[in-house]
Design a protein around this motif. Structure first.
Motif, PDB file in Angstrom:
ATOM      1  N   PHE A 130     -11.375   8.695   1.922  1.00 35.92           N
ATOM      2  CA  PHE A 130     -10.405   8.018   1.042  1.00 35.92           C
ATOM      3  C   PHE A 130      -8.974   8.342   1.443  1.00 35.92           C
ATOM      4  N   THR A 131      -8.059   7.477   1.019  1.00 40.97           N
ATOM      5  CA  THR A 131      -6.630   7.690   1.251  1.00 40.97           C
ATOM      6  C   THR A 131      -5.880   6.949   0.143  1.00 40.97           C
ATOM      7  N   THR A 132      -4.564   6.851   0.265  1.00 42.40           N
ATOM      8  CA  THR A 132      -3.832   6.084  -0.749  1.00 42.40           C
ATOM      9  C   THR A 132      -3.267   4.817  -0.121  1.00 42.40           C
ATOM     10  N   ASN A 133      -3.023   3.819  -0.936  1.00 38.65           N
ATOM     11  CA  ASN A 133      -2.499   2.536  -0.472  1.00 38.65           C
ATOM     12  C   ASN A 133      -1.026   2.701  -0.082  1.00 38.65           C
ATOM     13  N   PRO A 134      -0.714   2.600   1.224  1.00 37.28           N
ATOM     14  CA  PRO A 134       0.669   2.826   1.654  1.00 37.28           C
ATOM     15  C   PRO A 134       1.583   1.620   1.417  1.00 37.28           C
ATOM     16  N   ASP A 135       1.004   0.450   1.190  1.00 35.68           N
ATOM     17  CA  ASP A 135       1.809  -0.770   1.001  1.00 35.68           C
ATOM     18  C   ASP A 135       1.393  -1.483  -0.276  1.00 35.68           C
ATOM     19  N   PRO A 136       1.770  -0.923  -1.435  1.00 38.32           N
ATOM     20  CA  PRO A 136       1.344  -1.590  -2.677  1.00 38.32           C
ATOM     21  C   PRO A 136       2.173  -2.846  -2.945  1.00 38.32           C
ATOM     22  N   ILE A 137       2.024  -3.826  -2.040  1.00 41.45           N
ATOM     23  CA  ILE A 137       2.798  -5.073  -2.158  1.00 41.45           C
ATOM     24  C   ILE A 137       1.940  -6.146  -2.812  1.00 41.45           C
ATOM     25  N   LEU A 138       0.750  -6.375  -2.236  1.00 38.89           N
ATOM     26  CA  LEU A 138      -0.145  -7.400  -2.779  1.00 38.89           C
ATOM     27  C   LEU A 138      -1.135  -6.806  -3.784  1.00 38.89           C
ATOM     28  N   PHE A 139      -1.269  -5.473  -3.786  1.00 36.28           N
ATOM     29  CA  PHE A 139      -2.278  -4.812  -4.613  1.00 36.28           C
ATOM     30  C   PHE A 139      -1.636  -3.559  -5.200  1.00 36.28           C
ATOM     31  N   PRO A 140      -1.962  -3.209  -6.471  1.00 35.76           N
ATOM     32  CA  PRO A 140      -1.293  -2.065  -7.098  1.00 35.76           C
ATOM     33  C   PRO A 140      -1.547  -0.734  -6.366  1.00 35.76           C
ATOM     34  N   PRO A 141      -0.619   0.223  -6.500  1.00 33.06           N
ATOM     35  CA  PRO A 141      -0.777   1.520  -5.844  1.00 33.06           C
ATOM     36  C   PRO A 141      -2.011   2.255  -6.348  1.00 33.06           C
ATOM     37  N   GLY A 142      -2.514   3.199  -5.554  1.00 35.53           N
ATOM     38  CA  GLY A 142      -3.671   3.979  -5.959  1.00 35.53           C
ATOM     39  C   GLY A 142      -4.510   4.368  -4.762  1.00 35.53           C
ATOM     40  N   VAL A 143      -5.716   4.860  -5.032  1.00 32.44           N
ATOM     41  CA  VAL A 143      -6.584   5.343  -3.961  1.00 32.44           C
ATOM     42  C   VAL A 143      -7.479   4.215  -3.447  1.00 32.44           C
ATOM     43  N   LEU A 144      -7.602   4.140  -2.129  1.00 27.14           N
ATOM     44  CA  LEU A 144      -8.567   3.254  -1.485  1.00 27.14           C
ATOM     45  C   LEU A 144      -9.579   4.149  -0.779  1.00 27.14           C
ATOM     46  N   GLY A 145     -10.835   3.785  -0.845  1.00 27.33           N
ATOM     47  CA  GLY A 145     -11.833   4.651  -0.225  1.00 27.33           C
ATOM     48  C   GLY A 145     -12.993   3.869   0.340  1.00 27.33           C
ATOM     49  N   ILE A 146     -13.823   4.585   1.087  1.00 26.21           N
ATOM     50  CA  ILE A 146     -15.069   4.021   1.592  1.00 26.21           C
ATOM     51  C   ILE A 146     -16.188   4.697   0.814  1.00 26.21           C
ATOM     52  N   VAL A 147     -17.033   3.891   0.212  1.00 24.43           N
ATOM     53  CA  VAL A 147     -18.158   4.421  -0.558  1.00 24.43           C
ATOM     54  C   VAL A 147     -19.442   4.134   0.203  1.00 24.43           C
TER      55      VAL A 147
END
Lengths: 129, 405
Positions: free
Chosen positions: A60-77
């Motif tokens: 997992f990491t965080t969204n570095p470009d919260p332009i089209l999608f709100p900020p927060g964590v993105l991950g692989i499940v």
């Protein structure tokens, strides 16, 4: 030839808050991204099945470009069904750990101009924890 | 099914007789065409030929996040006219980060087929940077770059591949016990190399502490773990062995080409995120084609846009065993007088990284090394070099083996 786009079908299920995947009975494999054939044996004889909704956080990491999608964590499940999917993950980066159990949920977001439902995963407290 | 059993070592022997590259910078006050011509004329002068000697032109798009002013989908046609030269082949090739190496492969094959005598391969890249951003003119670019991530992942608003690189790095650190501090040695070593390269974007030395204190962009990656936004151009002149010998100029031969694309896009759904089969297979094929062994390689350029995959690629390409590259980097075994000098140019992090230009910039560096033109950063007695490029988040790779003529 008739062709029903499996990606469209998958996204249709997601918008009604269902996570369904094509399944190959011969290989006992779930198929992601959704395809109209089994990538392992080539069979077109697939069945759409709802997943258990359980999985483990693989990375997992965080969204570095919260332009089209709100900020927060993105991950692989890594789903119990044996496939890895990208997803929004609930929780703070600092509180998450590789390998932690997660469960499926959904959220409504506006990506660019389009309002849509996307899947997300929520950390589950381990039993006894 | 995919094996080529009939290969004879020595069939592939195409000469690079000239190479040129502009300095790599965040922003140039020149357009893509002008940058291209700077690099092309440097390469032509080195080869001692003129623009009308070229009978093949091969290039790549001028970038992704680019102002319409710099886009030219008919660039080879326009250049053919400008050079006033008849050509037997022209092409613009696009497949992400390996694009210009694929263009080079195609050009080499046209030379081998005897269809072209002298071919030009070039790339020039521009970027719209923050201060130039004009919502009316550039808004569509957001949707264009978001589309790279496919119909499923793009829904999460991904704009840059760093998201995947960061997760691959995190997983690698977790599986192989690499610490955040360990990883910081990668940018430090690359910067040391770049300090000796007058064409590099960043040349001031940095320390492990600088890396750790720099801003976190996409954890675990800090800004000093990342390639910068860059513009620039590079060009190569190719010729058959016979033409090269007749011209009597310094030359380097392409003797091995390997290419492999895994059936993945960005994150492997079924495989491991910490292995890059494409890189391993591309290197194996390139070595087999050239009849070389990994130990024969004296100097290499590796396509690592972020510190994490840089380390992983040193291992997957076969320079080090799995989990051992970071120790080698910390012990200066990848520096100019080390056991295998890698990214003597400064690599993507410090040379700068215009992705469409990078593979040719890598060949440019190896060309300088193998012809004894690398100045301060010359690797002693370098005779065999390797160049690697990848696309996606290492979903596909190409390797070329280059040998001193």
């Amino acid at each position: 030839m008739e062709f029903e786009d499996p990606i469209k079908k998958f996204l249709g299920y997601i918008s009604s808050r269902k996570f369904m995947l094509p399944y190959c009975g011969k290989c006992d494999k779930y198929i992601y991204p959704p395809r109209n054939f089994c990538p392992f044996c080539g069979s077109r004889n697939l069945e759409w099945r709802e997943i258990s909704g359980r999985g483990k956080l693989y990375a997992f990491t965080t969204n570095p470009d919260p332009i089209l999608f709100p900020p927060g964590v993105l991950g692989i499940v890594e789903l119990d069904e044996g496939v890895k999917v990208l997803s929004r993950i609930d929780g703070k980066y600092e509180d998450l750990k590789i390998g932690m159990p997660v469960r499926l949920d959904f959220m409504e977001v506006t990506v660019g101009r389009e309002k849509m439902v996307v899947h997300k995963f929520v950390p589950v407290k381990e039993e006894g924890g | 099914m995919h094996e080529n059993r009939y290969w004879v070592v020595g069939i592939l022997r195409v000469a690079i007789i000239g190479a040129g590259m502009t300095p790599i910078r965040r922003k140039w006050d020149r357009g893509s065409r002008e940058l291209a011509l700077m690099a092309i004329f440097e390469a032509l002068d080195m080869a001692g030929i003129g623009p009308r000697d070229i009978n093949g032109i091969f290039t790549v798009p001028q970038g992704y996040i680019i102002d319409p002013e710099d886009v030219d989908w008919l660039a080879t046609q326009h250049l053919g006219e400008y050079f006033f030269t008849d050509t037997k082949a022209q092409a613009m090739v696009e497949i992400g980060g390996v694009s210009s190496l694929v263009a080079l492969k195609y050009a080499a094959f046209e030379i081998l087929m005897g269809r072209c005598n002298i071919a030009l391969v070039y790339a020039a890249e521009k970027q719209v940077v923050r201060e130039e951003w004009n919502p009316q003119r550039h808004m569509y670019l957001l949707y264009l770059v978001n589309g790279f991530y496919g119909p499923l992942d793009k829904r999460y608003g991904i704009m840059k591949p760093i998201v995947y690189y960061a997760m691959i790095t995190q997983r690698y650190m977790y599986e192989y016990g690499v610490s955040r501090e360990d990883l910081a040695y990668v940018p430090v070593v690359l910067r040391k190399h770049a300090s000796m390269n007058e064409k590099a974007q960043f040349r001031d030395p940095i320390t492990v502490e600088d890396v750790l204190k720099s801003k976190v962009v996409c954890p675990p990656l800090h800004i000093l773990d990342c390639c910068p936004t860059s513009e620039g151009a590079a060009a190569l002149i190719l010729a058959s062995e016979k033409v090269a010998k007749d011209l009597g100029v310094d030359r380097v031969y392409i003797t091995g080409i390997g290419e492999h694309h895994d059936p993945t896009s960005f994150f492997p759904v079924y495989g491991s995120a910490t292995e890059f089969p494409c890189a391993r297979k591309a290197m194996e094929e390139a070595l087999q084609k050239s009849g070389r062994k990994i130990k024969d390689i004296d100097v290499a350029e590796v396509y690592g846009p972020f510190s994490g995959t840089e380390v992983m690629l040193y291992e997957e390409l076969g320079f080090f065993r799995k989990g051992e590259a970071i120790q080698a980097i910390k012990e200066d075994r990848t520096t100019i007088d080390g056991e295998i000098p890698i990214n003597t140019s400064g690599g993507r992090l410090s040379l700068g990284h215009p992705p469409h230009v990078t593979p040719l910039a890598e060949v440019y560096e190896i060309f300088l090394q193998l012809t004894g033109r690398a100045g301060q950063r010359q690797v002693k007695d370098a005779e065999v070099g390797a160049v690697h490029a990848e696309h996606g988040a290492v979903n596909g790779s190409m390797v070329m083996i280059l040998e001193k003529g």
